[in-house]
Design a protein around this motif. Structure first.
Motif, PDB file in Angstrom:
ATOM      1  N   PRO A 190       0.828  -1.222   0.000  1.00  0.00           N
ATOM      2  CA  PRO A 190       0.000   0.000   0.000  1.00  0.00           C
ATOM      3  C   PRO A 190       0.855   1.262   0.000  1.00  0.00           C
ATOM      4  CG  PRO A 190      -0.768  -1.568   1.655  1.00  0.00           C
ATOM      5  CD  PRO A 190       0.557  -2.092   1.158  1.00  0.00           C
ATOM      6  N   GLU A 234      -5.328   1.267  -4.637  1.00  0.00           N
ATOM      7  CA  GLU A 234      -4.498   2.275  -3.989  1.00  0.00           C
ATOM      8  C   GLU A 234      -4.404   3.534  -4.849  1.00  0.00           C
ATOM      9  OE1 GLU A 234      -2.307   2.475  -0.779  1.00  0.00           O
ATOM     10  OE2 GLU A 234      -4.385   1.810  -0.722  1.00  0.00           O
ATOM     11  N   ARG A 266      -7.558   5.360  -4.309  1.00  0.00           N
ATOM     12  CA  ARG A 266      -7.619   5.995  -2.990  1.00  0.00           C
ATOM     13  C   ARG A 266      -6.896   7.333  -2.974  1.00  0.00           C
ATOM     14  NH1 ARG A 266      -4.312   6.674   1.144  1.00  0.00           N
ATOM     15  NH2 ARG A 266      -2.647   5.356   0.283  1.00  0.00           N
TER      16      ARG A 266
END
Length: 237
Positions: A99, A129, A132
């Motif tokens: 991540p 990711e 995000r």
């Protein structure tokens, strides 16, 4: 051959050779980079994440165009080359399998992911990711080997998702994932993206004299790359 690649940076031992090749090479300098940069469009004043930044060739152009660039690569040597090439950028060693914990939510305007999708085992987790860290009006631009070109070179079932090994002109042996176009589109969907554009680039006539043979090949057959611009799907927020 096992259907996994792991986290070993395959380009670490060839980083300097790759820079020499990709800086002016036909497929990179006159085919993939122009296609990705066109999809990124205006970047002045924007925060851009250069994922799998390699030796900094894309980052260099992004900084010239006024972007604030953060980049990472799993290869320490690639990161060194990026720092040397683009002092204005912020580069670090980071593996695509992990991540992006050092980046806050919704902190990037653009994510560039050029020619590295096929080197990741869990592509959906990685794409999530990217989703995000993108702002709601942001965009992901990625390029990958053209799946039809992969199939023409390696044979077998076009729809099979499998790891293959290929030896390139420099003598480099690289392992990567083969997957049909539908799989890439589905992985983007699972990660929360909506595909805005899909481009099968062809080289511009102005570069024909640089490599007439590859120019004619890429104008005629899908032997190179394709590029996708995807946005966070507003219907799924």
């Amino acid at each position: 051959m096992a259907d996994s690649l792991g986290a070993t940076p395959q380009y670490e031992s060839i980083a300097d050779e790759f820079l020499s090749h990709a800086r002016d090479g036909f497929y990179n300098a006159h085919y993939d980079r122009p296609a990705c940069l066109r999809l990124l469009a205006q970047v002045r004043g924007l925060d851009v994440l250069d994922a799998a930044c390699g030796p900094g060739l894309y980052a260099e152009e992004l900084v010239v165009r006024g972007a604030r660039v953060i980049g990472f690569d799993s290869s320490p040597r690639m990161v060194d080359l990026s720092r040397q090439r683009v002092p204005a950028g912020d580069f670090r060693v980071h593996d695509l399998t992990e991540p992006l914990g050092w980046l806050p939510d919704e902190s990037m305007d653009r994510v560039l992911f050029a020619l590295a999708l096929e080197y990741v085992d869990d592509r959906v987790a990685m794409l999530r990711e990217f989703h995000r860290v993108l702002r709601p009006d942001g965009a992901l631009v990625l390029s990958r080997l053209h799946p039809t070109g992969d199939w023409l070179r390696h044979g077998g079932g076009y729809f099979d998702v499998r790891v293959v090994e290929e030896t390139y002109s420099g003598g480099w042996k690289l392992r990567y994932w083969m997957a049909p176009l539908e799989r890439t589109c589905e992985e983007l969907h699972q990660a929360g993206f909506l595909i805005e554009r899909l481009v099968e680039p062809v080289p511009e006539p102005a570069v024909q004299a640089l490599d007439p043979e590859d120019y004619q090949l890429l104008r005629r057959e899908p032997r190179g790359f394709l590029a996708i611009k995807a946005i966070p799907d507003p219907r799924r927020r």
